[in-house]
Design a protein around this motif. Structure first.
Motif, short mmCIF file in Angstrom:
data_model
loop_
_atom_site.label_atom_id
_atom_site.label_comp_id
_atom_site.label_asym_id
_atom_site.label_seq_id
_atom_site.Cartn_x
_atom_site.Cartn_y
_atom_site.Cartn_z
N ASN A 7 2.96 -4.33 -5.68
CA ASN A 7 4.01 -3.33 -5.72
C ASN A 7 4.43 -3.00 -4.29
O ASN A 7 3.59 -2.62 -3.47
CB ASN A 7 3.49 -2.09 -6.45
CG ASN A 7 4.50 -0.99 -6.53
OD1 ASN A 7 5.07 -0.57 -5.53
ND2 ASN A 7 4.73 -0.52 -7.73
N LEU A 9 6.18 -0.55 -3.02
CA LEU A 9 6.02 0.85 -2.60
C LEU A 9 4.60 1.14 -2.17
O LEU A 9 4.37 1.81 -1.16
CB LEU A 9 6.46 1.79 -3.72
CG LEU A 9 6.44 3.28 -3.39
CD1 LEU A 9 7.32 3.58 -2.19
CD2 LEU A 9 6.87 4.10 -4.59
N SER A 10 3.62 0.62 -2.91
CA SER A 10 2.23 0.87 -2.52
C SER A 10 1.93 0.22 -1.16
O SER A 10 1.19 0.78 -0.35
CB SER A 10 1.26 0.38 -3.59
OG SER A 10 1.33 -1.03 -3.72
N PHE A 53 9.81 -5.07 -5.28
CA PHE A 53 10.33 -3.70 -5.26
C PHE A 53 11.16 -3.42 -6.51
O PHE A 53 11.85 -2.41 -6.59
CB PHE A 53 11.19 -3.48 -4.00
CG PHE A 53 10.39 -3.46 -2.72
CD1 PHE A 53 9.86 -2.28 -2.24
CD2 PHE A 53 10.16 -4.62 -2.01
CE1 PHE A 53 9.12 -2.26 -1.07
CE2 PHE A 53 9.43 -4.62 -0.84
CZ PHE A 53 8.91 -3.43 -0.37
N CYS A 56 10.46 -0.12 -8.36
CA CYS A 56 10.33 1.04 -7.49
C CYS A 56 11.63 1.83 -7.43
O CYS A 56 12.73 1.25 -7.50
CB CYS A 56 9.96 0.59 -6.07
SG CYS A 56 8.45 -0.37 -5.97
N VAL A 61 11.72 4.31 -1.85
CA VAL A 61 11.51 3.18 -0.95
C VAL A 61 12.25 3.41 0.36
O VAL A 61 11.71 3.20 1.45
CB VAL A 61 11.93 1.85 -1.61
CG1 VAL A 61 11.94 0.72 -0.59
CG2 VAL A 61 11.02 1.51 -2.78
#
Length: 123
Positions: A7, A9-10, A53, A56, A61
């Protein structure tokens, strides 16, 4: 088939935390920690290229990317400041080396000393 990409964002959140640790290392002049963090940051390049992404939130982001950009700019300024400080110290030390000291020769005459500096300047 399960998507093996991480992911995005993580990854951004972990990168931001890494940049915050880098900032602390720069402010504390902790070169060992800084070196480790630079290695960590290099690993993020490949991970971010392969990150997804798609799931997300775009605004989240963009917010994280903006904060990462600000942290990176701050860290670059801190790095430049540290380099400038070290250059100033080296300049101050080398100025002392340029002053010619005088010593006695084998014949008892006062003569200028050769290589009477703190550092060997030949490169």
């Amino acid at each position: 088939m399960m998507d093996t990409r991480q992911n995005g964002l993580s990854l951004l959140l972990v990168l931001k935390e890494t940049l915050q640790r880098e900032k602390q290392a720069l402010m504390a002049n902790d070169s060992a920690a800084f070196e480790n963090i630079v290695t960590e940051k290099q690993a993020f390049l490949k991970l971010l290229e392969e990150a997804s992404f798609e799931e997300c939130d775009r605004l989240t982001v963009e917010k994280e990317a903006s904060e990462i950009k600000e942290l990176q700019e701050c860290n670059v300024l801190l790095t430049r400041q540290a380099i400038s400080y070290h250059d100033s110290v080296l300049d101050a030390l080398s100025e002392g080396m340029e002053k010619k000291s005088r010593t006695y020769s084998k014949k008892g005459q006062l003569s200028p000393a050769k290589n009477a500096g703190l550092f060997n300047q030949s490169v």
